[in-house]
Design a protein around this motif. Structure first.
Motif: not given
Length: 82
Positions: A32-33, A55-67
């Protein structure tokens, strides 16, 4: 006085949630962000708005990696590569 929310905090995520439940909330918020940042950029093609997309892309990518363990890896990797 209300506690100020930090920029990395996600609404609706609490320690009571399972990892799977939290993953859906976090990824939804991150996507969403990103979409909001993209809309803002097309309204005003400034360097600051482009930076917010990155920044939003990086946060999404890191979250995808985490989950990653919460989803079918093949499906996540298809989105990840895009």
């Amino acid at each position: 006085m209300a506690k100020k929310k930090k920029k990395w905090e996600i609404d609706d995520v609490s320690p009571k949630l399972s990892y799977d439940e939290a993953s859906l909330i976090v990824l939804s918020q991150r996507l969403s962000s990103l979409l909001q940042a993209i809309r803002a950029y097309f309204e005003d093609e400034s360097v600051e708005n482009l930076h917010e997309i990155r920044i939003s892309l990086r946060r999404l990518r890191y979250s995808m990696e985490t989950f990653l363990v919460c989803f079918e890896e093949k499906k996540i990797m298809r989105v990840y590569k895009i």
